[in-house]
Design a protein around this motif. Structure first.
Motif, PDB file in Angstrom:
ATOM      1  N   VAL A  91     -64.956  22.690  42.435  1.00  0.00           N
ATOM      2  CA  VAL A  91     -64.153  22.748  43.444  1.00  0.00           C
ATOM      3  C   VAL A  91     -62.602  22.184  42.923  1.00  0.00           C
ATOM      4  O   VAL A  91     -61.654  22.771  43.539  1.00  0.00           O
ATOM      5  CB  VAL A  91     -64.477  22.117  44.861  1.00  0.00           C
ATOM      6  CG1 VAL A  91     -63.397  21.834  46.088  1.00  0.00           C
ATOM      7  CG2 VAL A  91     -65.712  22.777  45.376  1.00  0.00           C
ATOM      8  N   VAL A  92     -62.680  21.303  42.040  1.00  0.00           N
ATOM      9  CA  VAL A  92     -61.721  20.683  41.588  1.00  0.00           C
ATOM     10  C   VAL A  92     -60.484  21.784  40.880  1.00  0.00           C
ATOM     11  O   VAL A  92     -59.208  21.841  41.459  1.00  0.00           O
ATOM     12  CB  VAL A  92     -61.750  19.711  40.614  1.00  0.00           C
ATOM     13  CG1 VAL A  92     -60.472  19.070  39.832  1.00  0.00           C
ATOM     14  CG2 VAL A  92     -62.514  18.468  41.117  1.00  0.00           C
ATOM     15  N   PRO A  93     -61.048  22.719  39.908  1.00  0.00           N
ATOM     16  CA  PRO A  93     -60.008  23.682  39.508  1.00  0.00           C
ATOM     17  C   PRO A  93     -59.453  24.872  40.573  1.00  0.00           C
ATOM     18  O   PRO A  93     -58.485  25.217  40.534  1.00  0.00           O
ATOM     19  CB  PRO A  93     -60.827  24.339  38.239  1.00  0.00           C
ATOM     20  CG  PRO A  93     -62.142  23.944  38.680  1.00  0.00           C
ATOM     21  CD  PRO A  93     -62.194  22.619  39.301  1.00  0.00           C
ATOM     22  N   LEU A  94     -60.514  24.985  41.443  1.00  0.00           N
ATOM     23  CA  LEU A  94     -60.033  26.142  42.604  1.00  0.00           C
ATOM     24  C   LEU A  94     -59.025  25.354  43.435  1.00  0.00           C
ATOM     25  O   LEU A  94     -58.246  26.313  43.845  1.00  0.00           O
ATOM     26  CB  LEU A  94     -61.347  26.216  43.326  1.00  0.00           C
ATOM     27  CG  LEU A  94     -62.532  27.194  42.531  1.00  0.00           C
ATOM     28  CD1 LEU A  94     -63.789  27.332  43.582  1.00  0.00           C
ATOM     29  CD2 LEU A  94     -62.003  28.427  42.240  1.00  0.00           C
ATOM     30  N   LEU A  95     -58.927  24.018  43.651  1.00  0.00           N
ATOM     31  CA  LEU A  95     -57.849  23.555  44.591  1.00  0.00           C
ATOM     32  C   LEU A  95     -56.706  23.546  43.916  1.00  0.00           C
ATOM     33  O   LEU A  95     -55.650  23.721  44.284  1.00  0.00           O
ATOM     34  CB  LEU A  95     -58.423  22.362  45.196  1.00  0.00           C
ATOM     35  CG  LEU A  95     -59.325  22.301  46.499  1.00  0.00           C
ATOM     36  CD1 LEU A  95     -59.933  20.730  46.495  1.00  0.00           C
ATOM     37  CD2 LEU A  95     -58.869  22.526  47.266  1.00  0.00           C
ATOM     38  N   PHE A  96     -56.842  23.260  42.492  1.00  0.00           N
ATOM     39  CA  PHE A  96     -55.622  23.199  41.630  1.00  0.00           C
ATOM     40  C   PHE A  96     -55.045  24.819  41.634  1.00  0.00           C
ATOM     41  O   PHE A  96     -53.652  24.904  42.118  1.00  0.00           O
ATOM     42  CB  PHE A  96     -55.991  23.008  40.151  1.00  0.00           C
ATOM     43  CG  PHE A  96     -54.933  22.979  39.452  1.00  0.00           C
ATOM     44  CD1 PHE A  96     -54.045  21.965  38.872  1.00  0.00           C
ATOM     45  CD2 PHE A  96     -54.937  24.192  38.401  1.00  0.00           C
ATOM     46  CE1 PHE A  96     -52.924  22.086  38.071  1.00  0.00           C
ATOM     47  CE2 PHE A  96     -53.891  24.196  37.316  1.00  0.00           C
ATOM     48  CZ  PHE A  96     -52.841  23.173  37.148  1.00  0.00           C
ATOM     49  N   ALA A  97     -55.784  25.731  41.472  1.00  0.00           N
ATOM     50  CA  ALA A  97     -55.479  27.142  41.545  1.00  0.00           C
ATOM     51  C   ALA A  97     -54.950  27.428  42.705  1.00  0.00           C
ATOM     52  O   ALA A  97     -53.686  28.229  43.058  1.00  0.00           O
ATOM     53  CB  ALA A  97     -56.439  28.032  41.194  1.00  0.00           C
ATOM     54  N   ALA A  98     -55.355  26.897  44.057  1.00  0.00           N
ATOM     55  CA  ALA A  98     -54.648  27.257  45.295  1.00  0.00           C
ATOM     56  C   ALA A  98     -53.431  26.548  45.538  1.00  0.00           C
ATOM     57  O   ALA A  98     -52.587  27.109  45.931  1.00  0.00           O
ATOM     58  CB  ALA A  98     -55.800  26.541  46.326  1.00  0.00           C
TER      59      ALA A  98
END
Length: 334
Positions: A222-229
């Motif tokens: 979830v951490v990199p996905l939120l970074f990407a968002a």
């Protein structure tokens, strides 16, 4: 001002879906496992930190300059550049998501390489990142400068691109023709992202690595996905605003010629500044160049330069809006 184009609406829809997906995943996957991290607030705090790191990374000077100059070039080609920022962010984020996936999957070799400042991976990517970004910006500056010269000489915007002639004209023409669609910024973003040389990228890898040691892999991802968002949101909105500014500037070029020339000059100057500073940094840190002027340029701090560029673009948008309003009321001749 014009209504949003189909491409711009598609960008906004994609951003909305990415935000809903990433934050919903945080609530469903990360929060239920956050007790493993030690405190009840750690999981939410980690999620917010990752998102804000993505937002901050979107304002890096090389991101803003790359999106700005590519948007300028595509507009001159008569294409809608509204998706440039989103594609760039998605390409860049792909590298981060894959890297975090490898770390959380327990690929020890990668974790060890990232944790050592003198490891081959860190050394190579430290050179790769600034070299690729600097060369790309210098090339885009050359392409847009060629178009600007034609505009100053009295040719229309679409007549200002390089035509046959000397080797320089041929080279710039081929480079210009290569980047002919917004989706190709995915590849550019991917190449930018292969250099793990920015503080925000390294922070995400460390953050996700720590989470991966205490959480299930799906929660840590979830951490990199939120970074990407976070990065996609800001880069995507940036390119929509930039596209509107440049589309307005090339409409009725006879009446907006001076505005167009000023805007192009700013865009080119930004790319040159960021590109030259980056290349000087590579020469000093990698080649060991000790010449005073090169070292002075390499030491230039560009941390806030991205925010300055965005402020200039917003002022340009405000100026175009004011000019449009004035033209509706009275005859306007800039």
């Amino acid at each position: 001002m014009r209504r949003l184009t189909p491409a711009a609406r598609g960008v906004l829809l994609t951003i909305a879906l990415l935000l809903v997906f990433s934050w919903t995943l945080m609530a469903l996957v990360l929060v239920p496992n956050e007790a493993s991290l030690g405190t009840a607030a750690t999981g939410v705090g980690m999620a917010v930190t990752a998102f804000l790191l993505g937002v901050r990374h979107a304002f890096d000077a090389d991101h803003i300059a790359a999106i700005d100059n590519t948007s300028r070039k595509l507009t001159d080609d008569g294409k809608d550049p509204s998706g440039v920022g989103l594609w760039f962010a998605l390409g860049h984020s792909t590298v981060v998501v894959v890297a975090v996936g490898l770390v959380t999957a327990g690929v020890g070799a990668l974790t060890a390489q990232l944790g050592a400042d003198d490891s081959p991976l860190v050394v190579v990517t430290g050179v790769w990142g600034p070299t690729v970004s600097s060369l790309f910006l210098l090339v885009m500056a050359a392409v847009n400068l060629w178009i600007l010269v034609g505009l100053v000489r009295g040719r229309g915007v679409h007549d200002g691109r390089p035509r046959g002639g000397g080797p320089v004209s041929l080279m710039i023409g081929r480079l210009s023709a290569t980047l002919d669609a917004p989706w190709k910024l995915f590849i550019v973003g991917l190449l930018f992202g292969l250099g793990f040389d920015t503080a925000s990228t390294i922070a995400i890898l460390v953050l996700a690595g720590g989470a991966g040691a205490a959480l299930p892999w799906q929660a840590a991802m979830v951490v990199p996905l939120l970074f990407a968002a976070g990065m996609a949101t800001c880069d995507g909105l940036n390119s929509i605003v930039t596209a509107r500014i440049y589309r307005w500037s090339v409409d009725r070029p006879g009446r907006r010629r001076r505005y167009n020339i000023a805007l192009m000059s700013i865009s080119i100057s930004v790319a040159l500044v960021v590109g030259v500073v980056g290349m000087c940094g590579v020469l000093v840190d990698t080649v060991g160049v000790g010449w005073g002027p090169v070292q002075a340029i390499a030491a230039t701090d560009l941390d806030v330069f991205g925010f300055v560029i965005v402020a200039v673009l917003l002022l340009a948008w405000a100026a175009s809006w004011a000019m449009s309003r004035r033209r509706r009321g009275v005859a306007f001749t800039p």
